[in-house]
Design a protein around this motif. Structure first.
Motif, PDB file in Angstrom:
ATOM      1  N   ALA A   1       0.837  -1.206   0.000  1.00 20.28           N
ATOM      2  CA  ALA A   1       0.000   0.000   0.000  1.00 20.28           C
ATOM      3  C   ALA A   1       0.870   1.254   0.000  1.00 20.28           C
ATOM      4  O   ALA A   1       0.574   2.230  -0.706  1.00 20.28           O
ATOM      5  N   ALA A   2       1.947   1.227   0.773  1.00 23.67           N
ATOM      6  CA  ALA A   2       2.861   2.376   0.813  1.00 23.67           C
ATOM      7  C   ALA A   2       3.515   2.594  -0.551  1.00 23.67           C
ATOM      8  O   ALA A   2       3.609   3.734  -1.031  1.00 23.67           O
ATOM      9  N   ALA A   3       3.948   1.519  -1.191  1.00 27.79           N
ATOM     10  CA  ALA A   3       4.586   1.630  -2.514  1.00 27.79           C
ATOM     11  C   ALA A   3       3.587   2.142  -3.551  1.00 27.79           C
ATOM     12  O   ALA A   3       3.923   3.004  -4.374  1.00 27.79           O
ATOM     13  N   ARG A   4       2.378   1.643  -3.498  1.00 28.87           N
ATOM     14  CA  ARG A   4       1.331   2.097  -4.420  1.00 28.87           C
ATOM     15  C   ARG A   4       1.081   3.599  -4.235  1.00 28.87           C
ATOM     16  O   ARG A   4       0.995   4.353  -5.203  1.00 28.87           O
ATOM     17  N   PHE A   5       0.991   4.030  -2.987  1.00 32.20           N
ATOM     18  CA  PHE A   5       0.787   5.445  -2.692  1.00 32.20           C
ATOM     19  C   PHE A   5       1.947   6.279  -3.247  1.00 32.20           C
ATOM     20  O   PHE A   5       1.723   7.326  -3.862  1.00 32.20           O
ATOM     21  N   GLY A   6       3.171   5.818  -3.031  1.00 30.32           N
ATOM     22  CA  GLY A   6       4.332   6.542  -3.541  1.00 30.32           C
ATOM     23  C   GLY A   6       4.293   6.690  -5.049  1.00 30.32           C
ATOM     24  O   GLY A   6       4.550   7.772  -5.586  1.00 30.32           O
ATOM     25  N   ARG A   7       3.965   5.608  -5.733  1.00 30.61           N
ATOM     26  CA  ARG A   7       3.891   5.654  -7.207  1.00 30.61           C
ATOM     27  C   ARG A   7       2.803   6.621  -7.669  1.00 30.61           C
ATOM     28  O   ARG A   7       3.024   7.457  -8.543  1.00 30.61           O
ATOM     29  N   VAL A   8       1.607   6.491  -7.091  1.00 30.96           N
ATOM     30  CA  VAL A   8       0.474   7.328  -7.496  1.00 30.96           C
ATOM     31  C   VAL A   8       0.750   8.803  -7.217  1.00 30.96           C
ATOM     32  O   VAL A   8       0.361   9.671  -7.992  1.00 30.96           O
ATOM     33  N   SER A   9       1.441   9.089  -6.130  1.00 29.31           N
ATOM     34  CA  SER A   9       1.715  10.488  -5.779  1.00 29.31           C
ATOM     35  C   SER A   9       2.926  11.049  -6.518  1.00 29.31           C
ATOM     36  O   SER A   9       3.266  12.219  -6.341  1.00 29.31           O
ATOM     37  N   GLY A  10       3.588  10.225  -7.340  1.00 28.24           N
ATOM     38  CA  GLY A  10       4.708  10.706  -8.135  1.00 28.24           C
ATOM     39  C   GLY A  10       6.033  10.780  -7.407  1.00 28.24           C
ATOM     40  O   GLY A  10       6.975  11.439  -7.876  1.00 28.24           O
ATOM     41  N   ALA A  11       6.139  10.105  -6.283  1.00 29.12           N
ATOM     42  CA  ALA A  11       7.399  10.118  -5.533  1.00 29.12           C
ATOM     43  C   ALA A  11       8.480   9.379  -6.319  1.00 29.12           C
ATOM     44  O   ALA A  11       8.196   8.434  -7.064  1.00 29.12           O
ATOM     45  N   ALA A  12       9.719   9.798  -6.134  1.00 28.88           N
ATOM     46  CA  ALA A  12      10.850   9.157  -6.810  1.00 28.88           C
ATOM     47  C   ALA A  12      11.254   7.859  -6.125  1.00 28.88           C
ATOM     48  O   ALA A  12      11.756   6.942  -6.774  1.00 28.88           O
ATOM     49  N   LYS A  13      11.054   7.798  -4.803  1.00 30.79           N
ATOM     50  CA  LYS A  13      11.425   6.573  -4.086  1.00 30.79           C
ATOM     51  C   LYS A  13      10.860   6.574  -2.685  1.00 30.79           C
ATOM     52  O   LYS A  13      10.464   7.610  -2.159  1.00 30.79           O
ATOM     53  N   LEU A  14      10.856   5.386  -2.086  1.00 33.42           N
ATOM     54  CA  LEU A  14      10.611   5.202  -0.661  1.00 33.42           C
ATOM     55  C   LEU A  14      11.932   4.748  -0.063  1.00 33.42           C
ATOM     56  O   LEU A  14      12.688   4.017  -0.713  1.00 33.42           O
ATOM     57  N   SER A  15      12.193   5.151   1.159  1.00 26.71           N
ATOM     58  CA  SER A  15      13.396   4.669   1.838  1.00 26.71           C
ATOM     59  C   SER A  15      13.020   4.232   3.242  1.00 26.71           C
ATOM     60  O   SER A  15      12.011   4.656   3.793  1.00 26.71           O
ATOM     61  N   LEU A  16      13.833   3.351   3.801  1.00 26.13           N
ATOM     62  CA  LEU A  16      13.625   2.914   5.179  1.00 26.13           C
ATOM     63  C   LEU A  16      14.943   2.471   5.773  1.00 26.13           C
ATOM     64  O   LEU A  16      15.902   2.204   5.051  1.00 26.13           O
ATOM     65  N   SER A  17      14.959   2.405   7.071  1.00 28.07           N
ATOM     66  CA  SER A  17      16.088   1.845   7.817  1.00 28.07           C
ATOM     67  C   SER A  17      15.532   0.772   8.734  1.00 28.07           C
ATOM     68  O   SER A  17      14.405   0.885   9.215  1.00 28.07           O
ATOM     69  N   THR A  18      16.334  -0.239   8.976  1.00 24.52           N
ATOM     70  CA  THR A  18      15.938  -1.264   9.935  1.00 24.52           C
ATOM     71  C   THR A  18      17.183  -1.729  10.679  1.00 24.52           C
ATOM     72  O   THR A  18      18.308  -1.520  10.213  1.00 24.52           O
ATOM     73  N   ALA A  19      16.976  -2.329  11.815  1.00 20.74           N
ATOM     74  CA  ALA A  19      18.104  -2.822  12.610  1.00 20.74           C
ATOM     75  C   ALA A  19      18.864  -3.887  11.823  1.00 20.74           C
ATOM     76  O   ALA A  19      18.263  -4.694  11.108  1.00 20.74           O
ATOM     77  N   LEU A  20      20.165  -3.888  11.960  1.00 21.52           N
ATOM     78  CA  LEU A  20      20.988  -4.890  11.280  1.00 21.52           C
ATOM     79  C   LEU A  20      20.614  -6.305  11.693  1.00 21.52           C
ATOM     80  O   LEU A  20      20.800  -7.243  10.933  1.00 21.52           O
TER      81      LEU A  20
END
Length: 149
Positions: free
Chosen positions: A103-122
């Motif tokens: 859902a987050a990726a779909r929202f990013g694409r529809v809104s014209g964002a260039a990318k999504l980024s995240l960080s997670t614990a190693l």
């Protein structure tokens, strides 16, 4: 389990706040439901985040993800930081996290964002496997730093 994922609104603060509080506890913070409610209400009021909420058929909250808008100077474009992803323990390993990420990726694409980024614990290998299975790429070119203020 029937799950519906939808974009939350300020009217969902009461439903999202316990999830957000549990997410903070997962990362070692003391439970503070009032802080959770106030923080989320402020994000909605100032249009500073996008929250997707996963619910079962009875509208019980099962999980959420929160995106913060930002920009990439080099891309000269909007990006979103996927800062929070949480699923209640009893609903884990049922595909809810995957559905929230989609859902987050779909929202990013529809809104014209260039990318999504995240960080997670190693050490969060399960999350890393999930992200990679959905096409997320681990950054091998840059180190991430933080400055506590």
């Amino acid at each position: 389990m029937s799950v519906v994922v939808r974009q939350a609104t300020i009217y969902d603060v009461q439903q999202v706040a316990p999830l957000f509080d549990a997410y903070r506890q997962f990362y070692g913070k003391t439970s503070n439901i009032e802080l959770a409610r106030a923080f989320l209400a402020d994000r909605f009021r100032h249009q500073e985040s996008i929250i997707f909420l996963a619910e079962n058929g009875t509208e019980a909250a099962l999980g959420f993800t929160q995106l913060y808008p930002s920009f990439s100077s080099t891309r000269a474009a909007r990006i979103y930081v996927l800062n929070d992803l949480f699923v209640v323990p009893e609903a884990r390993r049922t595909g809810i996290a995957k559905t929230l990420l989609e859902a987050a990726a779909r929202f990013g694409r529809v809104s014209g964002a260039a990318k999504l980024s995240l960080s997670t614990a190693l050490t969060n290998h399960a999350a890393q496997r999930l992200y990679e299975s959905l096409g997320w790429k681990r950054d091998e070119a840059f180190c991430e730093y933080g400055l506590a203020l």
